[in-house]
Design an enzyme around this catalytic site. Structure first.
Site, PDB file in Angstrom:
ATOM      1  N   LYS A 125       0.871  -1.187   0.000  1.00 37.51           N
ATOM      2  CA  LYS A 125       0.000   0.000   0.000  1.00 37.51           C
ATOM      3  C   LYS A 125       0.900   1.227   0.000  1.00 37.51           C
ATOM      4  CE  LYS A 125      -4.296   1.214   0.005  1.00 37.51           C
ATOM      5  NZ  LYS A 125      -5.453   0.574  -0.620  1.00 37.51           N
ATOM      6  N   ASP A 165      -6.686   4.511  -4.984  1.00 39.31           N
ATOM      7  CA  ASP A 165      -7.424   4.361  -3.713  1.00 39.31           C
ATOM      8  C   ASP A 165      -8.043   5.743  -3.480  1.00 39.31           C
ATOM      9  OD1 ASP A 165      -7.813   2.465  -1.259  1.00 39.31           O
ATOM     10  OD2 ASP A 165      -7.248   4.345  -0.328  1.00 39.31           O
ATOM     11  N   ASN A 239     -15.559   6.479  -5.977  1.00 34.62           N
ATOM     12  CA  ASN A 239     -15.528   5.373  -6.935  1.00 34.62           C
ATOM     13  C   ASN A 239     -16.300   4.152  -6.445  1.00 34.62           C
ATOM     14  OD1 ASN A 239     -13.752   2.675  -7.563  1.00 34.62           O
ATOM     15  ND2 ASN A 239     -14.080   3.915  -9.385  1.00 34.62           N
TER      16      ASN A 239
HETATM   17  P1  NDP Z   1     -12.781   8.068  -3.507  1.00 32.17           P
HETATM   18  O1  NDP Z   1     -11.715   9.047  -3.214  1.00 32.17           O
HETATM   19  O2  NDP Z   1     -13.236   7.874  -4.901  1.00 32.17           O
HETATM   20  O3  NDP Z   1     -14.073   8.368  -2.614  1.00 32.17           O
HETATM   21  C1  NDP Z   1     -14.000   8.439  -1.232  1.00 32.17           C
HETATM   22  C2  NDP Z   1     -15.352   8.850  -0.710  1.00 32.17           C
HETATM   23  O4  NDP Z   1     -15.340   8.770   0.715  1.00 32.17           O
HETATM   24  C3  NDP Z   1     -15.714  10.287  -1.039  1.00 32.17           C
HETATM   25  O5  NDP Z   1     -17.092  10.406  -1.116  1.00 32.17           O
HETATM   26  C4  NDP Z   1     -15.145  11.033   0.179  1.00 32.17           C
HETATM   27  O6  NDP Z   1     -15.794  12.275   0.416  1.00 32.17           O
HETATM   28  C5  NDP Z   1     -15.485  10.079   1.285  1.00 32.17           C
HETATM   29  N1  NDP Z   1     -14.531  10.208   2.399  1.00 32.17           N
HETATM   30  C6  NDP Z   1     -13.194  10.040   2.360  1.00 32.17           C
HETATM   31  N2  NDP Z   1     -12.663  10.248   3.574  1.00 32.17           N
HETATM   32  C7  NDP Z   1     -13.686  10.564   4.383  1.00 32.17           C
HETATM   33  C8  NDP Z   1     -13.791  10.884   5.754  1.00 32.17           C
HETATM   34  N3  NDP Z   1     -12.706  10.941   6.536  1.00 32.17           N
HETATM   35  N4  NDP Z   1     -15.038  11.153   6.250  1.00 32.17           N
HETATM   36  C9  NDP Z   1     -16.128  11.097   5.481  1.00 32.17           C
HETATM   37  N5  NDP Z   1     -16.083  10.794   4.157  1.00 32.17           N
HETATM   38  C10 NDP Z   1     -14.882  10.526   3.630  1.00 32.17           C
HETATM   39  O7  NDP Z   1     -12.231   6.677  -2.886  1.00 32.17           O
HETATM   40  P2  NDP Z   1     -12.667   5.194  -3.236  1.00 32.17           P
HETATM   41  O8  NDP Z   1     -14.123   5.142  -3.515  1.00 32.17           O
HETATM   42  O9  NDP Z   1     -11.714   4.652  -4.213  1.00 32.17           O
HETATM   43  O10 NDP Z   1     -12.353   4.444  -1.849  1.00 32.17           O
HETATM   44  C11 NDP Z   1     -13.299   4.391  -0.793  1.00 32.17           C
HETATM   45  C12 NDP Z   1     -12.896   3.286   0.173  1.00 32.17           C
HETATM   46  O11 NDP Z   1     -12.850   2.032  -0.526  1.00 32.17           O
HETATM   47  C13 NDP Z   1     -11.535   3.438   0.835  1.00 32.17           C
HETATM   48  O12 NDP Z   1     -11.577   2.893   2.138  1.00 32.17           O
HETATM   49  C14 NDP Z   1     -10.646   2.581  -0.034  1.00 32.17           C
HETATM   50  O13 NDP Z   1      -9.500   2.126   0.643  1.00 32.17           O
HETATM   51  C15 NDP Z   1     -11.588   1.427  -0.330  1.00 32.17           C
HETATM   52  N6  NDP Z   1     -11.246   0.641  -1.510  1.00 32.17           N
HETATM   53  C16 NDP Z   1     -11.182   1.219  -2.751  1.00 32.17           C
HETATM   54  C17 NDP Z   1     -10.903   0.445  -3.841  1.00 32.17           C
HETATM   55  C18 NDP Z   1     -10.941   0.987  -5.235  1.00 32.17           C
HETATM   56  O14 NDP Z   1     -10.865   0.183  -6.165  1.00 32.17           O
HETATM   57  N7  NDP Z   1     -11.091   2.271  -5.433  1.00 32.17           N
HETATM   58  C19 NDP Z   1     -10.541  -0.991  -3.703  1.00 32.17           C
HETATM   59  C20 NDP Z   1     -10.717  -1.509  -2.377  1.00 32.17           C
HETATM   60  C21 NDP Z   1     -11.021  -0.688  -1.326  1.00 32.17           C
HETATM   61  P3  NDP Z   1     -15.077  13.642  -0.079  1.00 32.17           P
HETATM   62  O15 NDP Z   1     -15.189  13.640  -1.565  1.00 32.17           O
HETATM   63  O16 NDP Z   1     -15.838  14.700   0.610  1.00 32.17           O
HETATM   64  O17 NDP Z   1     -13.653  13.523   0.399  1.00 32.17           O
END
Ligand code: NDP
Length: 444
Positions: A125, A165, A239
């Site tokens: 990571k 991520d 995402n």
């Molecule tokens: P994105 O950056 O696309 O989206 C993250 C989302 O979560 C946004 O809506 C963001 O809001 C919100 N968010 C982030 N941090 C916080 C916080 N501290 N409090 C409240 N809301 C928060 O990320 P992903 O969708 O790619 O990833 C989301 C999760 O999924 C993570 O835990 C990641 O590790 C996990 N994951 C992702 C994978 C992937 O393929 N993308 C694979 C496996 C796991 P805002 O826009 O306001 O920041």
């Protein structure tokens, strides 16, 4: 003192001030107890001690210049956790909350998740405390280039293959890849999540969200139920959340609430995904704008309240520790039957206990969100073979992988006497393969 307790105690003493890493290690080692008790050879080979220590941690400086000519310095990380079963593989996170503890918790989880996919990938990571939010495209590009100016010497298509991520999507992967190619003069499959025009795979964008929903549907089907007609709450609107929403809706569920880090929207008639995607993917806007555009939708400031919205299925898809014991109790009280973790470690240890005690089907992240990395491995296979597979082909492979993972963790839980405990099942099923490979490779 029992082997597992000793390893956990030493881990906390030797890695102080790393609460997320302690939390992940506790969840994993507690889940592994039944397997460790059956395998005394693990202790003789100090297998758990080696398993919780990353093979390599790289920390570096990332200097960059903003549009106003001001110089900034961020921290860069790559944790190469375990390469027993394949090259290191795992995403890069750009978010102000990134620190060594977060990187190590994610790296350790990734080792087991990657093993669960059944594909030959080790775990790693990386990321930075850089915040892409509010930065111009050129600032993001300069940051990514500076990040890669150091990272390039530590990665390679057969050695370590990062992906996206939080905060790292298609735009960032493109800039990172462009810089890697320029420095190394090679067009290699060194990053996944690439654009389709330069080596990416169809379905990679959708994979984590789709995969999560495929697993939830399989778990419900095995209980004579399905997502059809279910009310679903999804946290996040990035995402994973957007594509979980898309697949859940296509299977007949109604998604009634989503959030970003400012607040959440409820839409009891069902989220209009086209509007949501326009705001979050195209305009990179805030979720409150959804309520302004969609009749009947409401915006609520703050995130936690989302877990008070009554639902049958909850899919936390934003970040770690979103659901604590109180939120879990609220969900149970309102009748939740299944929780599928799209984000990494979104439920606290106490929250998990609440769900398990209440008999909720709880699908932990390392199994439920493995669809992203599994499809990344399919992207690596296509890169090596210099070919592209169709959307239908990749999607079918993804679905099969998620169904297989569900049955593997279900079988492992039953085999080790903890039926229905998928936290233990996922840890055990993922670990056994890594342990076998580590034992075969000697003390390394
Ligand atoms: P994105 O950056 O696309 O989206 C993250 C989302 O979560 C946004 O809506 C963001 O809001 C919100 N968010 C982030 N941090 C916080 C916080 N501290 N409090 C409240 N809301 C928060 O990320 P992903 O969708 O790619 O990833 C989301 C999760 O999924 C993570 O835990 C990641 O590790 C996990 N994951 C992702 C994978 C992937 O393929 N993308 C694979 C496996 C796991 P805002 O826009 O306001 O920041």
């Amino acid at each position: 003192m029992q082997y597992t307790d000793r390893v956990l105690k030493e881990l906390k003493e030797r890695n102080p001030n790393e609460p997320e890493f302690h939390q992940a290690a506790t969840e994993i080692l507690e889940g592994l107890r039944p397997a460790v008790e059956r395998h005394p050879e693990y202790e003789r080979a100090a297998l758990l001690e080696r398993f919780v220590e990353p093979e390599r941690v790289i920390l570096f400086r990332v200097p960059w210049v903003d549009d106003g000519g001001n110089v900034h310095v961020n921290k860069g990380y790559r944790v190469q956790f375990n390469s027993a079963i394949g090259p290191y593989k795992g995403g890069l996170r750009f978010h102000p909350t990134v620190n060594l503890s977060v990187m190590k918790f994610l790296g350790l989880e990734q080792v087991l998740k990657n093993s669960l996919t059944g594909l030959p990938i080790g775990g790693g990571k990386g990321g930075s405390d850089f915040d892409p939010k509010g930065k111009s495209d050129m600032e993001v590009m300069r940051f990514c280039q500076s990040f890669m100016n150091e990272l390039y010497r530590h990665i390679g298509q057969d050695f370590d293959v990062p992906a996206g991520d939080i905060g790292v999507g298609g735009r960032e992967i493109g800039y990172l890849f462009g810089q890697y190619k320029r420095i190394r003069a090679e067009h290699a499959g060194v990053l996944t999540g690439r654009g389709l025009s330069y080596g990416g795979s169809l379905v990679r964008t959708e994979a984590t969200g789709y995969g999560l929903v495929y697993m939830v549907e399989e778990a419900l089907n095995c209980r004579g139920d399905s997502l059809k007609g279910k009310k679903v709450v999804i946290s996040g609107s990035g995402n994973v959340a957007l594509y979980a929403c898309e697949k859940a809706q296509s299977l007949g569920a109604k998604v009634v609430a989503m959030y970003d880090s400012d607040g959440y929207v409820t839409d009891m008639g069902g989220i209009d995904l086209a509007i949501m995607k326009q705001i979050k993917e195209v305009e990179r806007g805030r979720i409150r704008e959804y309520a302004a555009r969609k009749k009947g939708a409401e915006y609520h400031a703050g995130c936690r309240g989302i877990w008070g919205v009554p639902c049958d299925v909850a899919l936390p898809c934003a970040t770690q520790n979103e659901i604590d014991a109180r939120s879990a109790e609220l969900l149970v009280k309102n009748g939740v039957v299944c929780v599928g973790e799209g984000a990494n470690m979104p439920t606290t240890l106490e929250g998990i206990e609440v769900f398990q005690r209440a008999g909720v089907v709880f699908l932990p992240a390392k199994a439920a969100n493995a669809g992203g990395v599994a499809t990344s491995a399919l992207e690596m296979a296509q890169s090596s073979g210099r070919m592209y597979w169709s959307f239908t082909e990749v999607d079918a492979k993804l679905k099969q992988i998620m169904v297989n993972i569900y049955h593997n963790i279900d079988d492992a839980a039953r085999l080790y006497g903890v039926e229905g405990n998928y936290v233990a099942g996922a840890n055990i099923a993922g670990f056994l393969k890594v342990a076998e490979a580590m034992l075969a490779q000697g003390i390394v």
